[in-house]
Scaffold this motif. Structure first.
Motif, PDB file in Angstrom:
ATOM      1  N   MET A   1       3.479   0.307   2.748  1.00  0.00           N
ATOM      2  CA  MET A   1       3.096  -0.314   4.107  1.00  0.00           C
ATOM      3  C   MET A   1       2.723  -1.852   3.453  1.00  0.00           C
ATOM      4  O   MET A   1       1.954  -1.881   2.302  1.00  0.00           O
ATOM      5  N   LEU A   2       3.337  -2.784   3.987  1.00  0.00           N
ATOM      6  CA  LEU A   2       2.939  -4.278   3.595  1.00  0.00           C
ATOM      7  C   LEU A   2       1.985  -4.643   4.768  1.00  0.00           C
ATOM      8  O   LEU A   2       2.551  -4.624   5.842  1.00  0.00           O
ATOM      9  N   ALA A   3       0.834  -4.978   4.215  1.00  0.00           N
ATOM     10  CA  ALA A   3      -0.168  -5.370   5.396  1.00  0.00           C
ATOM     11  C   ALA A   3      -0.644  -6.947   5.052  1.00  0.00           C
ATOM     12  O   ALA A   3      -0.311  -7.404   3.885  1.00  0.00           O
ATOM     13  N   GLN A   4      -1.016  -7.510   6.191  1.00  0.00           N
ATOM     14  CA  GLN A   4      -1.223  -8.959   5.886  1.00  0.00           C
ATOM     15  C   GLN A   4      -2.975  -9.021   5.189  1.00  0.00           C
ATOM     16  O   GLN A   4      -3.624  -8.127   5.850  1.00  0.00           O
ATOM     17  N   PRO A   5      -2.841  -9.643   4.326  1.00  0.00           N
ATOM     18  CA  PRO A   5      -4.185  -9.797   3.603  1.00  0.00           C
ATOM     19  C   PRO A   5      -5.389 -10.335   4.453  1.00  0.00           C
ATOM     20  O   PRO A   5      -5.080 -11.372   4.892  1.00  0.00           O
ATOM     21  N   VAL A   6      -6.285  -9.713   4.244  1.00  0.00           N
ATOM     22  CA  VAL A   6      -7.355  -9.854   5.120  1.00  0.00           C
ATOM     23  C   VAL A   6      -8.690 -10.634   4.315  1.00  0.00           C
ATOM     24  O   VAL A   6      -8.915 -10.129   3.212  1.00  0.00           O
ATOM     25  N   ASP A   7      -9.241 -11.624   4.653  1.00  0.00           N
ATOM     26  CA  ASP A   7     -10.151 -12.320   3.867  1.00  0.00           C
ATOM     27  C   ASP A   7     -11.713 -11.517   4.135  1.00  0.00           C
ATOM     28  O   ASP A   7     -12.254 -11.817   4.941  1.00  0.00           O
ATOM     29  N   ILE A   8     -11.795 -10.594   3.118  1.00  0.00           N
ATOM     30  CA  ILE A   8     -13.030  -9.653   3.365  1.00  0.00           C
ATOM     31  C   ILE A   8     -14.354 -10.365   3.184  1.00  0.00           C
ATOM     32  O   ILE A   8     -14.643 -10.831   1.949  1.00  0.00           O
ATOM     33  N   GLU A   9     -15.459 -10.262   3.997  1.00  0.00           N
ATOM     34  CA  GLU A   9     -16.712 -10.446   3.619  1.00  0.00           C
ATOM     35  C   GLU A   9     -17.534  -9.278   3.555  1.00  0.00           C
ATOM     36  O   GLU A   9     -18.172  -9.187   2.450  1.00  0.00           O
ATOM     37  N   SER A  10     -17.334  -8.357   4.352  1.00  0.00           N
ATOM     38  CA  SER A  10     -18.100  -7.160   3.771  1.00  0.00           C
ATOM     39  C   SER A  10     -17.280  -6.057   4.154  1.00  0.00           C
ATOM     40  O   SER A  10     -16.402  -6.084   5.240  1.00  0.00           O
ATOM     41  N   GLU A  11     -17.568  -4.696   3.656  1.00  0.00           N
ATOM     42  CA  GLU A  11     -16.868  -3.534   3.847  1.00  0.00           C
ATOM     43  C   GLU A  11     -17.747  -2.510   4.273  1.00  0.00           C
ATOM     44  O   GLU A  11     -18.714  -2.218   3.696  1.00  0.00           O
ATOM     45  N   PHE A  12     -17.393  -1.915   5.283  1.00  0.00           N
ATOM     46  CA  PHE A  12     -18.117  -0.815   5.943  1.00  0.00           C
ATOM     47  C   PHE A  12     -17.459   0.496   5.747  1.00  0.00           C
ATOM     48  O   PHE A  12     -16.315   0.707   5.740  1.00  0.00           O
ATOM     49  N   TYR A  13     -17.960   1.663   6.142  1.00  0.00           N
ATOM     50  CA  TYR A  13     -17.464   2.875   6.318  1.00  0.00           C
ATOM     51  C   TYR A  13     -18.041   3.650   7.530  1.00  0.00           C
ATOM     52  O   TYR A  13     -19.253   3.769   8.016  1.00  0.00           O
ATOM     53  N   VAL A  14     -16.980   4.072   8.491  1.00  0.00           N
ATOM     54  CA  VAL A  14     -17.350   4.701   9.852  1.00  0.00           C
ATOM     55  C   VAL A  14     -16.312   6.106  10.072  1.00  0.00           C
ATOM     56  O   VAL A  14     -15.176   5.711   9.557  1.00  0.00           O
ATOM     57  N   SER A  15     -16.909   7.072  10.213  1.00  0.00           N
ATOM     58  CA  SER A  15     -16.100   8.098  10.656  1.00  0.00           C
ATOM     59  C   SER A  15     -16.641   9.078  11.598  1.00  0.00           C
ATOM     60  O   SER A  15     -18.137   9.026  11.843  1.00  0.00           O
ATOM     61  N   TYR A  16     -15.819   9.955  12.288  1.00  0.00           N
ATOM     62  CA  TYR A  16     -16.395  11.315  13.020  1.00  0.00           C
ATOM     63  C   TYR A  16     -15.687  12.360  12.391  1.00  0.00           C
ATOM     64  O   TYR A  16     -14.340  12.213  11.901  1.00  0.00           O
ATOM     65  N   VAL A  17     -16.310  13.382  12.251  1.00  0.00           N
ATOM     66  CA  VAL A  17     -16.013  14.666  11.828  1.00  0.00           C
ATOM     67  C   VAL A  17     -16.296  15.565  12.582  1.00  0.00           C
ATOM     68  O   VAL A  17     -17.533  15.822  12.852  1.00  0.00           O
ATOM     69  N   LEU A  18     -15.550  16.920  12.878  1.00  0.00           N
ATOM     70  CA  LEU A  18     -16.276  18.010  13.377  1.00  0.00           C
ATOM     71  C   LEU A  18     -16.937  18.803  12.207  1.00  0.00           C
ATOM     72  O   LEU A  18     -16.255  19.076  11.104  1.00  0.00           O
ATOM     73  N   ASP A  19     -18.199  18.864  12.403  1.00  0.00           N
ATOM     74  CA  ASP A  19     -19.074  19.447  11.398  1.00  0.00           C
ATOM     75  C   ASP A  19     -19.202  21.218  11.722  1.00  0.00           C
ATOM     76  O   ASP A  19     -20.031  21.191  12.581  1.00  0.00           O
TER      77      ASP A  19
ATOM     78  N   LYS B   1       0.804  -1.247   0.116  1.00  0.00           N
ATOM     79  CA  LYS B   1       0.024   0.177   0.096  1.00  0.00           C
ATOM     80  C   LYS B   1       0.780   1.418   0.074  1.00  0.00           C
ATOM     81  O   LYS B   1       1.529   1.443   0.622  1.00  0.00           O
ATOM     82  N   ALA B   2       0.671   1.996  -1.012  1.00  0.00           N
ATOM     83  CA  ALA B   2       1.261   3.367  -1.133  1.00  0.00           C
ATOM     84  C   ALA B   2       1.049   4.281   0.085  1.00  0.00           C
ATOM     85  O   ALA B   2      -0.308   4.215   0.559  1.00  0.00           O
ATOM     86  N   GLN B   3       1.845   5.114   0.828  1.00  0.00           N
ATOM     87  CA  GLN B   3       1.824   5.733   1.733  1.00  0.00           C
ATOM     88  C   GLN B   3       1.957   7.193   1.463  1.00  0.00           C
ATOM     89  O   GLN B   3       2.737   7.617   1.145  1.00  0.00           O
TER      90      GLN B   3
END
Ligand SMILES: Nc1ncnc2c1ncn2[C@@H]1O[C@H](COP(=O)(O)OP(=O)(O)O)[C@@H](O)[C@H]1O
Ligand SMILES: [Mg+2]
Length: 382
Positions: A89-107, A45-47
Motif C-alpha cells: 500500500m502506498l500512503a501519503q506521508p503524514v507529519d507525525i507529532e505524537s503516536e497513540f495506541y487505541v483498541s477494542y478487544v473481546l476479552d 507498506k507491506a500488506q
C-alpha cells in the motif's frame, strides 16, 4: 478472519475515521504512478497479516516516485514472519507529532469488551506494555451501553489521549459493533503538527460466526493465506496452522486446546490445531493426517481422542484405514481413552505399524510426542 491493513483502513474511512490517502498495488511500476498521484512522496507498506512490519523493513518512506518504485520492488516478495508480501500500500506521508495506541478487544477472561489505550503508541507498544504497564489504560466496556461520548472521554482521559481522540474512540466502537469484529486496533493513531488526528495503521479481526450477515466479504477476501489452511478448509477440517513441530489431532475443541497446552507444557510447540469432531470417519482422519504430515515443520504427530459419542474403536479403524491412503513419514503417538478404548488400542496393536506408538494418558502421550519431535531416534526401543 483478520483483515489486511488496507481493508481495515477502508472500514475506518467508512465510519468517519480519518486515514491518509492510499492505494494498493502488486506492481512496482504502478507504485511509481501511485506515488506521483499522492504528490511524489509515499510511505510504502507491506500488506501482510502480521504486525511488526515496520521493524521488519516492510514500511519505508520513499522520497519520490522513482524511489517508491524501487522500494516497492524491494518490499514485494519479502518474507515477514513467514508471510510473503504480495501487495504493497502506498500512503501519503503524514507529519507525525505524537503516536497513540487505541483498541477494542473481546476479552474472554473477563467476559466483556476491553478498551486498551496509550499515549505512547507506535512500534514499541509491546515493550511499553511489558515494562511500564501503567502507561497502558485497560478499561472494560459494557457491551449493552457501548462507547458513548462520555465513556470515550473516560478512556481518553485514563490513557492521556488528546480530546480529539474521543470522537475516534466512539467511531472505532462503531466499527467493532457494526462490522462484527472481535478486535479493532489503531497503532499508531497520530496527531499531526497541524493538530489533525489520523489512523495510520489498522488491524481488524472479524467474527467468523457473523459472516452470514457480512456479505461484503466474499470468498476472495476470506481466502486462506496459508496453503495448508486452505487445503484443510477445502476438506471441511477445523484446522489452524501454528508455529511448532508437534502435529495435533483431537476430538472436540476443548480437548484439542488442552492438548496444545500439554504439548507446550512438555517443552515442545504444537504445529497446529485440528478438531476432527464427534463421529470422525476414517476419511476425516485420513484428510487430517494428510494435511499435518505435509507440514514440513511437523516432526511428530499426537492423536488424542476421548471417546464419547465417537467410539475409540471407530477412531482406531479410521487411523488404520488412513494409514492405507496416507504414507506415514513421521512418528504418530495415539492416546485413546473413553468409550471402547480397549478395543481401539487392540486394533492399533494388531496393525503394529512401526511408526505408531500408543500411550494411555494425555500427559504421557504429549511427552512421547514432544520427545519424538526433538529426537525421532527415540522411537526405536533400546
Ligand atoms: N502514512 C504514514 N506517514 C508517516 N509515517 C507512517 C505512515 N504510516 C506508518 N508510518 C510510521 O511507520 C510506523 C510503522 O507503520 P505501521 O503501519 O504501524 O506498521 P507496523 O505496525 O506493522 O510496524 C508507524 O508507527 C509510523 O511511525
Ligand atoms: Mg502499527
Amino acid at each position: 478472519m483478520d483483515l489486511y491493513e488496507h481493508q481495515a483502513r477502508e472500514l475506518f474511512a467508512e465510519h468517519g475515521i480519518v486515514v491518509p490517502r492510499a492505494e494498493v498495488t502488486s506492481s512496482s511500476k504502478e507504485a511509481r504512478a501511485i506515488a506521483r498521484g499522492l504528490g511524489g512522496r509515499a510511505v510504502v507498506k507491506a500488506q501482510v497479516k502480521t504486525g511488526g512490519r515496520g521493524k521488519a523493513g516492510g514500511v519505508k518512506l520513499a522520497a519520490d516516485p522513482a524511489a517508491a518504485e524501487l522500494t516497492a520492488r524491494q518490499i514485494l516478495g519479502m518474507d515477514i514472519k513467514g508471510h510473503t508480501v504480495r501487495k504493497v500500500m502506498l500512503a501519503q506521508p503524514v507529519d507525525i507529532e505524537s503516536e497513540f495506541y487505541v483498541s477494542y478487544v473481546l476479552d474472554r477472561a473477563t467476559g466483556t469488551f476491553l478498551a486498551i489505550a496509550s499515549a505512547e503508541g507506535g512500534m514499541d507498544i509491546e515493550e511499553v506494555a511489558a515494562t511500564r504497564p501503567e502507561a497502558v489504560a485497560r478499561i472494560p466496556v459494557d457491551p449493552a451501553e457501548g462507547v458513548t461520548t462520555a465513556a470515550a472521554a473516560r478512556i481518553a482521559h485514563a490513557a492521556g489521549l488528546p480530546p480529539q481522540a474521543v470522537d475516534v474512540l466512539v467511531r472505532l466502537w462503531g466499527v467493532l459493533t457494526r462490522e462484527d469484529a472481535l478486535l479493532v486496533e489503531v497503532n499508531p493513531l497520530v496527531r499531526t503538527a497541524q493538530g489533525d488526528i489520523l489512523a495510520l495503521d489498522g488491524k481488524v479481526t472479524l467474527d467468523d460466526n457473523a459472516r452470514f450477515r457480512q456479505q461484503r466479504w466474499g470468498a476472495q477476501e476470506i481466502a486462506h493465506d496459508d496453503p495448508l489452511e486452505a487445503r484443510a478448509a477445502a476438506k471441511g477440517l477445523n484446522y489452524v496452522k501454528l508455529d511448532g513441530e508437534v502435529g495435533v489431532i483431537g476430538n472436540g475443541a476443548g480437548l484439542v486446546m488442552s492438548t496444545l497446552d500439554v504439548v507446550a507444557g512438555c517443552g515442545a510447540r504444537p504445529a497446529n490445531f485440528l478438531d476432527i469432531g464427534g463421529g470422525a470417519s476414517a476419511q476425516v482422519m485420513a484428510d487430517g493426517l494428510g494435511v499435518i504430515l505435509d507440514d514440513p515443520a511437523v516432526r511428530s504427530v499426537l492423536v488424542n481422542v476421548f471417546g464419547g459419542i465417537t467410539a475409540c474403536d471407530a477412531v482406531a479403524d479410521g487411523i488404520v484405514r488412513a494409514l492405507e491412503s496416507v504414507r506415514l513419514t513421521k512418528p504418530l503417538v495415539v492416546r485413546l481413552d473413553g468409550n471402547n478404548a480397549a478395543r481401539g488400542r487392540a486394533i492399533l496393536d494388531d496393525r503394529a505399524h512401526p511408526l505408531v506408538r500408543q500411550a494411555t494418558t494425555m500427559d504421557g502421550a504429549a511427552r512421547q510426542a514432544a520427545d519424538l519431535a526433538r529426537d525421532p531416534a527415540c522411537l526405536n526401543p533400546a
